[in-house]
Design an enzyme around this catalytic site. Structure first.
Site, PDB file in Angstrom:
ATOM      1  CE1 TYR A   4     -88.787 -27.243 102.399  1.00  0.00           C
ATOM      2  CE2 TYR A   4     -90.391 -26.584 100.748  1.00  0.00           C
ATOM      3  CZ  TYR A   4     -89.333 -27.377 101.131  1.00  0.00           C
ATOM      4  OH  TYR A   4     -88.822 -28.296 100.257  1.00  0.00           O
ATOM      5  CG  HIS A  38     -88.725 -27.733  93.008  1.00  0.00           C
ATOM      6  ND1 HIS A  38     -87.461 -28.258  93.233  1.00  0.00           N
ATOM      7  CD2 HIS A  38     -89.209 -27.405  94.224  1.00  0.00           C
ATOM      8  CE1 HIS A  38     -87.211 -28.248  94.526  1.00  0.00           C
ATOM      9  NE2 HIS A  38     -88.249 -27.728  95.160  1.00  0.00           N
ATOM     10  CG  HIS A  49     -92.016 -24.289  96.498  1.00  0.00           C
ATOM     11  ND1 HIS A  49     -92.791 -25.310  97.021  1.00  0.00           N
ATOM     12  CD2 HIS A  49     -90.763 -24.765  96.427  1.00  0.00           C
ATOM     13  CE1 HIS A  49     -92.014 -26.357  97.253  1.00  0.00           C
ATOM     14  NE2 HIS A  49     -90.777 -26.046  96.897  1.00  0.00           N
TER      15      HIS A  49
END
Length: 137
Positions: A21, A130, A132
């Site tokens: 992901y 953003h 991760h």
């Protein structure tokens, strides 16, 4: 303003799905906003699948060592195999994707002291940038 969330990852299967992901090429400007620390055999991988496999192999290779070190734990304690940190930035911060990625890299180095493997992927798919950050235990 930065909002940071932390998730402890207990399962190996979930880890594999999470790596897929966070490395999604459509979210990371075709993998140009992905970097790592402490990974072995890192080359310029021509495909997303090869990159996902390489990161999975690197994280999985440490499982035996991790499990050996934690064999003495109480049976009811759950092992934490990795940590997933999400850093979300406000559009009002007026930061470029590259600046957000660098902030994530510095954050991961500070958190790990340079002693744990990690992968950082900056996502562009929402109304805000953003990171991760995925840290090996």
């Amino acid at each position: 303003m930065v909002i940071t969330k932390h998730f402890a990852i207990h399962g190996k299967n979930y880890r594999s799905k999470l790596i897929k992901y966070i490395l999604n090429p459509s979210k990371t400007k075709n993998l140009t906003l992905v970097s790592d620390f402490g990974m072995r055999n890192y080359l310029d991988f021509p495909s997303y699948k090869e990159l996902v496999k390489m990161y999975n192999d690197n994280f999985l290779s440490n499982d035996t060592l991790y499990e050996f070190r934690h064999d003495r734990q109480e049976v009811n304690q759950r092992k934490i195999h990795s940590h997933h940190i999400i850093q979300s930035f406000s559009p009002e911060d007026n930061l470029t994707p590259e600046q957000v990625h660098e902030i994530g890299r510095k954050t991961a180095l500070e958190l790990t002291g340079g002693s744990h493997q990690f992968v950082i992927a900056t996502h562009l798919d929402k109304g805000h940038l953003h990171n991760h950050i995925y840290i090996n235990s």
